[in-house]
Design an enzyme around this catalytic site. Structure first.
Site, mmCIF file in Angstrom:
data_model
loop_
_atom_site.group_PDB
_atom_site.id
_atom_site.type_symbol
_atom_site.label_atom_id
_atom_site.label_comp_id
_atom_site.label_asym_id
_atom_site.label_seq_id
_atom_site.Cartn_x
_atom_site.Cartn_y
_atom_site.Cartn_z
ATOM 1 N N CYS A 73 33.672 34.775 57.810
ATOM 2 C CA CYS A 73 34.267 33.742 56.930
ATOM 3 C C CYS A 73 35.172 32.860 58.169
ATOM 4 O O CYS A 73 36.213 33.589 58.647
ATOM 5 C CB CYS A 73 35.022 34.412 55.895
ATOM 6 S SG CYS A 73 36.110 33.380 55.049
ATOM 7 N N CYS A 161 33.922 30.789 49.201
ATOM 8 C CA CYS A 161 34.573 32.017 49.246
ATOM 9 C C CYS A 161 33.419 33.161 48.980
ATOM 10 O O CYS A 161 32.686 33.121 47.838
ATOM 11 C CB CYS A 161 35.641 32.181 48.208
ATOM 12 S SG CYS A 161 36.282 33.780 48.138
ATOM 13 N N TYR A 314 48.608 50.773 26.897
ATOM 14 C CA TYR A 314 48.271 49.894 27.958
ATOM 15 C C TYR A 314 46.842 49.149 27.778
ATOM 16 O O TYR A 314 46.081 48.919 28.606
ATOM 17 C CB TYR A 314 48.753 50.020 29.271
ATOM 18 C CG TYR A 314 49.802 50.737 29.485
ATOM 19 C CD1 TYR A 314 51.158 49.992 29.912
ATOM 20 C CD2 TYR A 314 49.818 52.306 29.641
ATOM 21 C CE1 TYR A 314 52.287 50.830 30.079
ATOM 22 C CE2 TYR A 314 51.258 52.782 29.572
ATOM 23 C CZ TYR A 314 52.436 51.940 30.126
ATOM 24 O OH TYR A 314 53.450 52.562 30.104
ATOM 25 N N GLU A 335 49.686 47.495 23.135
ATOM 26 C CA GLU A 335 49.891 46.619 23.979
ATOM 27 C C GLU A 335 50.909 45.610 23.832
ATOM 28 O O GLU A 335 51.385 45.423 22.802
ATOM 29 C CB GLU A 335 48.278 45.772 24.086
ATOM 30 C CG GLU A 335 48.374 44.468 24.800
ATOM 31 C CD GLU A 335 48.787 44.516 26.361
ATOM 32 O OE1 GLU A 335 48.275 45.367 26.980
ATOM 33 O OE2 GLU A 335 49.463 43.614 26.709
ATOM 34 N N CYS A 410 45.961 51.693 39.120
ATOM 35 C CA CYS A 410 45.819 50.587 40.058
ATOM 36 C C CYS A 410 46.778 50.891 41.232
ATOM 37 O O CYS A 410 46.823 50.019 42.172
ATOM 38 C CB CYS A 410 45.642 49.329 39.609
ATOM 39 S SG CYS A 410 47.221 48.777 38.749
HETATM 40 N N1 SAH Z 1 43.198 48.596 29.728
HETATM 41 C C1 SAH Z 1 43.179 47.304 29.950
HETATM 42 C C2 SAH Z 1 44.227 46.372 30.458
HETATM 43 C C3 SAH Z 1 45.320 47.096 31.758
HETATM 44 S S1 SAH Z 1 46.119 46.201 32.465
HETATM 45 C C4 SAH Z 1 41.844 46.841 30.574
HETATM 46 O O1 SAH Z 1 40.986 47.646 31.334
HETATM 47 O O2 SAH Z 1 41.291 45.787 30.641
HETATM 48 C C5 SAH Z 1 47.631 46.701 31.818
HETATM 49 C C6 SAH Z 1 48.142 46.196 30.478
HETATM 50 O O3 SAH Z 1 49.494 46.994 30.155
HETATM 51 C C7 SAH Z 1 48.302 44.713 30.388
HETATM 52 O O4 SAH Z 1 47.805 44.181 29.290
HETATM 53 C C8 SAH Z 1 50.041 44.708 30.198
HETATM 54 O O5 SAH Z 1 50.337 43.478 29.441
HETATM 55 C C9 SAH Z 1 50.031 45.919 29.577
HETATM 56 N N2 SAH Z 1 51.544 46.159 29.644
HETATM 57 C C10 SAH Z 1 52.540 46.266 30.457
HETATM 58 N N3 SAH Z 1 53.683 47.025 30.112
HETATM 59 C C11 SAH Z 1 53.467 47.314 28.970
HETATM 60 C C12 SAH Z 1 54.339 48.095 28.165
HETATM 61 N N4 SAH Z 1 55.640 48.542 28.375
HETATM 62 N N5 SAH Z 1 54.056 48.626 27.022
HETATM 63 C C13 SAH Z 1 52.791 48.338 26.549
HETATM 64 N N6 SAH Z 1 51.612 47.448 27.536
HETATM 65 C C14 SAH Z 1 52.403 47.082 28.637
#
Ligand code: SAH
Length: 454
Positions: A73, A161, A314, A335, A410
């Protein structure tokens, strides 16, 4: 030994930092050198010198590492999107494996043999199904798109890209020829003038649907019909074109309002056999193929039974829990972002899943509330953002006493910290599986199964 800035020293690269820079030793002191590979022997010029470490760059590479490969790249050194185009994929996976193993054993107190071999990706390029490219004007007055250089707002122009879906390269070419033909001006953040801010592309791989979204400093787009026509002619998979309005002085890419210019304003993809609607503002996993691998692994760890209740904390737009819903009696998702919760409810309805309920709340507050309502999930799936879970959440989960906790992470460092807190509440790690969702970058995901000690 005295270090001197701008002096050149000979060193061998023996390790990587978590950011993926090579680490060498000069008389026992660590020197960090980006874009190097373990095994490189080089003269390194020191650019920044601290007491116990220094940053440098290669002056002369005497012996290249056997792990090196040709960088394919032209903007690799400037763009910051990829960290690892200069080493082979096996070495990149070894880096990720070691990073997870070291972090989980040192910080998390885990036995090393619980960390399983990393699950690599079959495809290292062309996996990104979402691109948000800033638009700017080059010296010749032409609109260009690119990426911001690391830690700056300078756009490095690109025409191709490797990480993106190949169809994006054609979409950006057509978009730029439209902007330049009709003189629709790029946005200038210093003067807050001009129209075109970002070109935002999304592609649903399984269904072959493309969304082109123009983020503009305007409520209407001049020559929009011509844009749609040009895109339609060049891209048979074009499904929708959307104008996203962002007239704020902000670094946030998208605004709150969308106008559909063509199609329905969304595309639909398939993940683990379910359908998910993707609009410009809804969250979706960037690497669809590896998301299926990750979710399948999480489902294996969860080992769900037909009478059980699953709590998906989450949950975003509900994808993890919904893909496991057919295995359980009841699914509860939590969420914090209201729009994601709306998406999760709609995703459940569109996939005819009636046993799911979604709560819009902070995960800790919701877990505590569910516990007082007497809800006892058999399994809890946690997929927090990088900062991990807070200890109040872990306490609330432990009070509900689920048999199994599946933690999708992550960030290995916050995962390791949280594993210790779970251990204090009587949960032991059965296995940890690193998964590479983002080849060529330093990011690494991990699925961890914890069970309650009897
Ligand atoms: N499980 C999903 C998203 C994971 S990303 C997937 O695999 O697609 C993490 C998520 O946690 C996000 O959507 C974010 O908005 C949420 N989040 C962040 N802080 C939070 C909290 N205190 N309570 C509940 N959700 C939360």
């Amino acid at each position: 030994m005295e270090w001197k800035k701008n002096e050149v020293y000979e060193t061998e690269i023996i390790d990587y930092t978590t950011e993926g820079a090579g680490v060498g030793k000069i008389n026992g002191m660590a020197v960090f050198v980006p874009s190097t590979a373990i095994g490189d022997k080089a003269d390194v010029k020191l650019l920044k010198v601290a007491k116990n470490y220094a940053y440098g760059k290669i002056e002369t590479l005497h012996t290249p590492s056997p792990h090196r490969q040709t960088v394919d790249c032209p903007i690799f050194d400037q763009c910051g999107g990829c960290t690892f185009r200069h080493i082979d994929y096996a070495s990149e996976l070894a880096f990720k494996q070691k990073r997870v193993r070291d972090t989980l054993t040192r910080i998390g107190g885990l036995a090393a043999d619980l960390v399983q071999p990393i699950v690599g990706a079959a495809q290292c390029d062309g996996y990104r199904n979402k691109a948000q490219l800033p638009i700017t004007m080059d010296k010749n007055g032409q609109a260009v798109v690119g990426f911001f250089a690391p830690r700056s707002h300078r756009v490095i122009p690109l025409t191709h890209c490797h990480l993106q879906m190949p169809v994006f390269n054609e979409a950006l070419r057509v978009f730029l020829s439209w902007a330049n033909r009709y003189h629709v001006m790029p946005y200038d953040e210093t003067t807050h003038s001009g129209i075109l801010r970002h070109l935002y592309l999304r592609y649903a791989e399984k269904t072959d649907q493309l969304m082109v979204c123009v983020v503009a400093n305007a409520h209407q787009l001049r020559k929009d019909k011509q844009l749609v026509e040009m895109l339609q002619q060049a891209l048979p998979c074009l499904t929708t074109v959307v104008l996203n309005v962002n007239t704020e002085k902000t670094n946030v890419i998208t605004g709150k309002t969308c106008h559909t210019l063509y199609g329905q304003g969304y595309i639909t993809d398939e993940l683990c056999g379910l359908h998910f609607r993707l609009s410009p503002l809804s969250f979706y996993q960037i690497n669809r193929t590896q998301a299926e691998v990750l979710y399948t692994l999480a489902a294996e760890c969860a080992d769900l039974q037909p009478h059980e209740t699953l709590l998906d904390l989450y949950c975003g737009t509900g994808t993890i829990g919904l893909t496991m819903a057919e295995k359980v009696a009841r699914l509860i998702g939590v969420e914090i972002i209201p729009q994601a919760v709306e998406d999760a409810r709609r995703n459940a309805a569109e996939n005819h899943i009636t046993k799911a309920e979604f709560i819009c709340a902070d995960a800790s507050a919701a877990a505590a509330q569910l516990q007082t309502r007497g809800i006892r999930p058999d399994c809890v799936v946690l997929d927090p953002p990088r900062k991990g879970c807070d200890s109040a959440l872990i306490t609330a989960v432990a009070k509900m006493a689920p048999q199994r906790v599946v933690y999708v992470s992550c960030d290995p460092a916050t995962l390791a910290r949280d594993i210790r807190v779970f251990a204090d509440h009587g949960y032991t790690v059965k296995k940890a599986v690193p998964v590479d969702m983002f080849p060529r970058t330093t990011h690494v995901e991990c699925v961890v199964l914890m069970t309650k000690c009897e």
